[in-house]
Design an enzyme around this catalytic site. Structure first.
Site, PDB file in Angstrom:
ATOM      1  N   CYS A 129       0.852  -1.194   0.000  1.00 35.15           N
ATOM      2  CA  CYS A 129       0.000   0.000   0.000  1.00 35.15           C
ATOM      3  C   CYS A 129       0.889   1.246   0.000  1.00 35.15           C
ATOM      4  O   CYS A 129       1.836   1.341   0.785  1.00 35.15           O
ATOM      5  CB  CYS A 129      -0.906   0.011   1.227  1.00 35.15           C
ATOM      6  SG  CYS A 129      -1.866   1.537   1.428  1.00 35.15           S
ATOM      7  N   CYS A 132       0.224   3.148   3.808  1.00 33.29           N
ATOM      8  CA  CYS A 132       0.683   2.554   5.079  1.00 33.29           C
ATOM      9  C   CYS A 132       1.925   1.678   4.920  1.00 33.29           C
ATOM     10  O   CYS A 132       2.492   1.213   5.911  1.00 33.29           O
ATOM     11  CB  CYS A 132      -0.439   1.760   5.734  1.00 33.29           C
ATOM     12  SG  CYS A 132      -0.921   0.258   4.818  1.00 33.29           S
ATOM     13  N   CYS A 163      -6.497  -1.822  -0.055  1.00 27.24           N
ATOM     14  CA  CYS A 163      -5.968  -1.817   1.306  1.00 27.24           C
ATOM     15  C   CYS A 163      -7.140  -1.557   2.253  1.00 27.24           C
ATOM     16  O   CYS A 163      -7.733  -0.466   2.248  1.00 27.24           O
ATOM     17  CB  CYS A 163      -4.896  -0.745   1.471  1.00 27.24           C
ATOM     18  SG  CYS A 163      -4.282  -0.625   3.168  1.00 27.24           S
ATOM     19  N   CYS A 166      -6.406   1.412   4.809  1.00 33.77           N
ATOM     20  CA  CYS A 166      -6.438   2.798   4.318  1.00 33.77           C
ATOM     21  C   CYS A 166      -7.622   3.076   3.399  1.00 33.77           C
ATOM     22  O   CYS A 166      -7.862   4.227   3.029  1.00 33.77           O
ATOM     23  CB  CYS A 166      -5.144   3.118   3.575  1.00 33.77           C
ATOM     24  SG  CYS A 166      -3.649   2.878   4.555  1.00 33.77           S
ATOM     25  N   CYS A 189       7.901 -14.701 -10.793  1.00 36.98           N
ATOM     26  CA  CYS A 189       8.899 -15.417 -11.600  1.00 36.98           C
ATOM     27  C   CYS A 189       9.080 -14.817 -13.000  1.00 36.98           C
ATOM     28  O   CYS A 189      10.199 -14.753 -13.505  1.00 36.98           O
ATOM     29  CB  CYS A 189       8.580 -16.906 -11.674  1.00 36.98           C
ATOM     30  SG  CYS A 189       6.909 -17.328 -12.168  1.00 36.98           S
ATOM     31  N   HIS A 219       5.424 -21.638 -14.862  1.00 44.23           N
ATOM     32  CA  HIS A 219       6.708 -21.232 -14.300  1.00 44.23           C
ATOM     33  C   HIS A 219       7.656 -20.977 -15.460  1.00 44.23           C
ATOM     34  O   HIS A 219       7.483 -21.517 -16.557  1.00 44.23           O
ATOM     35  CB  HIS A 219       7.283 -22.300 -13.357  1.00 44.23           C
ATOM     36  CG  HIS A 219       8.505 -21.824 -12.613  1.00 44.23           C
ATOM     37  ND1 HIS A 219       8.555 -20.621 -11.966  1.00 44.23           N
ATOM     38  CD2 HIS A 219       9.737 -22.380 -12.450  1.00 44.23           C
ATOM     39  CE1 HIS A 219       9.741 -20.459 -11.414  1.00 44.23           C
ATOM     40  NE2 HIS A 219      10.475 -21.509 -11.697  1.00 44.23           N
ATOM     41  N   ASP A 236      17.804 -20.803 -12.400  1.00 43.92           N
ATOM     42  CA  ASP A 236      16.545 -20.280 -11.882  1.00 43.92           C
ATOM     43  C   ASP A 236      16.874 -19.108 -10.971  1.00 43.92           C
ATOM     44  O   ASP A 236      17.260 -19.294  -9.815  1.00 43.92           O
ATOM     45  CB  ASP A 236      15.759 -21.352 -11.122  1.00 43.92           C
ATOM     46  CG  ASP A 236      14.330 -20.920 -10.835  1.00 43.92           C
ATOM     47  OD1 ASP A 236      14.144 -19.754 -10.437  1.00 43.92           O
ATOM     48  OD2 ASP A 236      13.400 -21.726 -11.010  1.00 43.92           O
ATOM     49  N   GLU A 239      15.203 -18.821  -7.439  1.00 42.80           N
ATOM     50  CA  GLU A 239      15.716 -19.716  -6.398  1.00 42.80           C
ATOM     51  C   GLU A 239      17.226 -19.606  -6.224  1.00 42.80           C
ATOM     52  O   GLU A 239      17.789 -20.151  -5.272  1.00 42.80           O
ATOM     53  CB  GLU A 239      15.351 -21.165  -6.738  1.00 42.80           C
ATOM     54  CG  GLU A 239      13.858 -21.403  -6.932  1.00 42.80           C
ATOM     55  CD  GLU A 239      13.057 -21.177  -5.665  1.00 42.80           C
ATOM     56  OE1 GLU A 239      13.173 -21.983  -4.734  1.00 42.80           O
ATOM     57  OE2 GLU A 239      12.320 -20.175  -5.604  1.00 42.80           O
TER      58      GLU A 239
END
Length: 375
Positions: A129, A132, A163, A166, A189, A219, A236, A239
């Protein structure tokens, strides 16, 4: 006749055969390209949707290779930190006989993987957000919207949230333009891989071979061709792993149907490389109607790439024989070699102490995708 004379004649004959073969291959590709639209029209809707996705992925990977754009990437990363790590890895190889088959380029890749994951890019489960600065249970989804009509940042979709603390709207545009991603340094990804490939290409130079790997079960990752190891290496960036094609099936427990690698000169079905357990293989006919039609159309797409590669060479060099020889060495030979050696299983080097299950994404998300390491 001397042996030296025989060698010269044999070499000359070999060159003539290669040139003739390359010319036939090029003419065949030109003919196939003309028939592509008709070939596509004969597919059923299921196969058309699948092929259209492959075309979209292939086209998106043709962008952002101009040297001036790649220089932007080098301006955005800490080169001193990366090369300090590279020098350390090279010292360890020489002093401790560690990773003897890796060369300097491989150490650049390894160090960029580490830097990109730990110092540069950030994973987004939910957007923050703007008021906040929180991104937890206060952020609730409200639906998705399409990209704007003017779309230089190559937004694929906009995820909309609210949010509750807010009472304001929060959006999460899914950017594909890697130059924009150098600014945001965040995403999931898709964003991670697009930005990582862009930086890797800038670091390794125009002669490097890098390709984008797309998995039908949502993926993506990438590969580069290691001159030291003399093969395509799995990467990757999400990862932070190097040369771990078993990661998805054997560690995450992910079930998959198709995996395709998209390079500059050809597309390769690499499903067998990454779907390493039979019980993790999803029947390919769940996503397509005809395996034969898919294979034939991929051959057609590769013919398109071959013709385009030759045409680009011909724009800058008029020597036909030289261009045909380059076409053979830089495209045809490499493609044929990988295609004919697909069944040879290569022993990969394994990263030590990889934790079980996917590390990026919250627990609920990874579990819903079958990537948490639980069978």
């Amino acid at each position: 006749m001397s042996s030296q004379g025989n060698k010269y004649e044999y070499g000359e004959l070999a060159d003539k055969l290669i040139l003739a073969y390359s010319k036939r291959r090029l003419f065949k590709a030109i003919g196939t390209k003309r028939d592509r639209q008709q070939q596509f029209s004969r597919l059923d809707n299921k196969d058309k949707r699948f092929i259209s996705k492959l075309i979209d992925v292939s086209n998106s990977n043709e962008k952002h290779k101009i040297p001036s754009e790649l220089d932007i990437a080098l301006d955005c990363i800490d080169l001193a930190k990366i090369y300090e790590g590279v020098d350390k890895r090279e010292y360890e190889r020489e002093s401790k006989a560690k990773d003897p088959n890796l060369i300097y380029e491989d150490f650049i890749v390894l160090e960029l993987l580490h830097y990109f994951k730990h110092d540069f890019f950030k994973w987004v489960n939910k957007p923050e957000c703007s008021r906040c600065k929180q991104s937890s249970n206060n952020i609730v989804p409200t639906g998705n919207s399409g990209p704007p009509s003017i779309n230089p940042s190559e937004i694929s979709i906009i995820e909309n949230y609210k949010c509750t603390k807010c009472n304001i709207a929060v959006s999460f545009p899914r950017y594909n333009n890697p130059i924009k991603l150098l600014e945001t340094k965040s995403g999931r990804c898709g964003e991670w891989v697009n930005c990582f490939i862009f930086i890797l290409r800038a670091l390794l130079g125009s002669q490097s071979q890098i390709r984008y790997v797309w998995n039908h079960e949502d993926h993506v990752w990438c590969e580069y061709y290691s001159l030291g190891l003399k093969r395509w290496i799995h990467l990757d960036p999400c990862e932070g792993v190097f040369d771990e094609p078993n990661l998805y099936c054997e560690n995450w427990g992910k079930k998959m149907s198709w995996c395709f690698a998209f390079g500059e000169t050809y597309i390769m079905d690499v499903s067998d490389k990454y779907i390493t357990k039979s019980d993790k293989q999803i029947n390919k006919l769940e996503s397509v109607s005809s395996l034969k039609n898919i294979k034939e159309f991929i051959d057609t797409l590769n013919d398109d790439k071959l013709v385009r590669y030759y045409s680009n060479m011909a724009l800058t060099a008029s020597d036909e024989n030289r261009n045909l020889m380059r076409l053979y060495q830089e495209v045809i030979l490499i493609h044929n070699s990988e295609k004919f050696n697909k069944e040879n299983k290569i022993e990969v080097s394994r990263t030590h102490n990889i934790p079980t299950g996917r590390q990026t994404g919250d627990a609920e998300w990874t579990k819903s995708r079958g990537e948490d390491g639980n069978e």
